[in-house]
Structure formats: C-alpha cells, structure tokens
Design a protein around this motif. Structure first.
Motif, PDB file in Angstrom:
ATOM      1  N   SER A  81      34.983 -10.231  -4.032  1.00 21.73           N
ATOM      2  CA  SER A  81      35.018 -11.110  -5.310  1.00 21.73           C
ATOM      3  C   SER A  81      33.884 -12.086  -5.578  1.00 21.73           C
ATOM      4  O   SER A  81      33.515 -12.156  -6.371  1.00 21.73           O
ATOM      5  N   LEU A  82      33.954 -12.829  -4.165  1.00 20.45           N
ATOM      6  CA  LEU A  82      33.095 -14.141  -4.317  1.00 20.45           C
ATOM      7  C   LEU A  82      31.615 -13.576  -4.359  1.00 20.45           C
ATOM      8  O   LEU A  82      30.756 -14.402  -4.979  1.00 20.45           O
ATOM      9  N   LEU A  83      31.238 -12.270  -3.979  1.00 22.80           N
ATOM     10  CA  LEU A  83      29.895 -11.935  -4.327  1.00 22.80           C
ATOM     11  C   LEU A  83      29.489 -11.464  -5.510  1.00 22.80           C
ATOM     12  O   LEU A  83      28.527 -11.152  -5.926  1.00 22.80           O
ATOM     13  N   GLU A  84      30.452 -11.257  -6.469  1.00 23.59           N
ATOM     14  CA  GLU A  84      30.330 -10.992  -7.751  1.00 23.59           C
ATOM     15  C   GLU A  84      29.606 -11.982  -8.615  1.00 23.59           C
ATOM     16  O   GLU A  84      29.996 -13.254  -8.542  1.00 23.59           O
ATOM     17  N   PRO A  85      28.679 -11.761  -9.405  1.00 29.31           N
ATOM     18  CA  PRO A  85      27.888 -12.665 -10.396  1.00 29.31           C
ATOM     19  C   PRO A  85      28.905 -13.652 -11.088  1.00 29.31           C
ATOM     20  O   PRO A  85      28.603 -14.652 -11.477  1.00 29.31           O
TER      21      PRO A  85
END
Length: 173
Positions: A81-85
């Motif tokens: 989730s953190l790596l999502e834009p």
C-alpha cells in the motif's frame, strides 16, 4: 565494563565498514544502495517516493538504511500500500525520517553519545526527531513511537554522505 564493550563493538563495526566504504566511496548514496542487493526494497521505495534525485544531490546526507529483512518485518499489505502512488506523501515522510542532513560518521555518533550520557537526538529531513542511544553494548535508533532499530553496520561511505545499515524500519508519528 559496559563502556569497554561499547567501544570495542563500535571499533569492530567501524573496521568492518572500512572495507565496504573503500569499495563504495566513488558512488553517491543512491548508487551505493542500487549496488547492494539487500537494499532493493529501499531502492524501490525511494523510486516510488520520487526521492532518488534528492539523494543523488550534493548533500551531505546521513542515511539510516533499512535492509530488505527490515522492510520484511512490515506487513506485506501495508508495504504494498505504501508503494502505491496514492500513498506517496506518507512513504516520503517515512523515508525522510531515515535521513539526516550532514555527514555523521560512527565516530561522530560515539562522541555525541559520550556527551549526551548515552543518548543523542537528531532532526531528520522531514523535521521529526529521532533518538540515537547506547543500549546493551550496541547503538540503536529509537523512533517517535518507542520502537528500536539496531544500527547493524556503520560508515558505508558515499560521495555525498554516509549510510548506516539498520535492522528495522523506523517510523515517525
């Protein structure tokens, strides 16, 4: 006796790091991270947060770099989730919590800990505070949530700063 163990462990870490620093000294912080397989998750996160350009800058910077195992301690759904834009701002806050302006080598940390009776407070690039402390003969980071991360390797030198390898991802409040 604790001081002797602390000094001995710091010197051992320092000497081990010298071999690595001699190999990496002609690269900037990002290039060093890219060249170390154990930083692949960190590199992915830096790209997702659009921080590569900043850490390729003149600096100097001190980076407390979590290993892949450190990132592996975070729930996989949370990490994805953190790596999502959509979560770029939150990821940026977490990553800049791992960076301090200036070049702080292991010897500087040891001196600051001596002056601070085993503790030293640093201000990260994100403006938050993080504590460096001596505990159980080792050097640790303590984040704003009370979580500890061991500084496992020190003084990986780069042209624009220094990297210290840590065992856990630290988090701002």
């Amino acid at each position: 006796m604790k001081k002797l163990v602390f000094i001995a462990s710091t010197l051992i870490l320092f000497l081990l790091a010298q071999t690595v620093s001699a190999q990496k000294a002609n690269k900037d912080i990002v290039d060093v991270a890219v060249s170390v397989d154990d930083f692949s998750t960190l590199v992915t996160a830096l790209k997702a947060a659009d921080l590569v350009g900043a850490l390729k800058g003149d600096g100097p910077f001190t980076v407390f770099a979590p290993t892949n195992d450190a990132f592996g301690k975070i729930d996989s759904k949370t990490l994805s989730s953190l790596l999502e834009p959509a979560n770029k701002e939150k990821l940026t806050a977490i990553l800049t919590y791992h960076v301090v302006a200036g070049k702080i080598a292991a010897a500087d940390v040891v001196n600051a800990l001596k002056k601070g009776n085993g503790k030293a407070e640093l201000t990260t690039l994100g403006g938050a505070k993080i504590m460096v402390l001596q505990k159980d003969g080792k050097i640790w980071l303590k984040d704003q949530n009370g979580k500890y991360s061991e500084i496992a390797k020190t003084d990986v030198m780069a042209t624009n700063g220094v990297i210290h390898v840590i065992s856990d991802v630290v988090m701002p409040k």
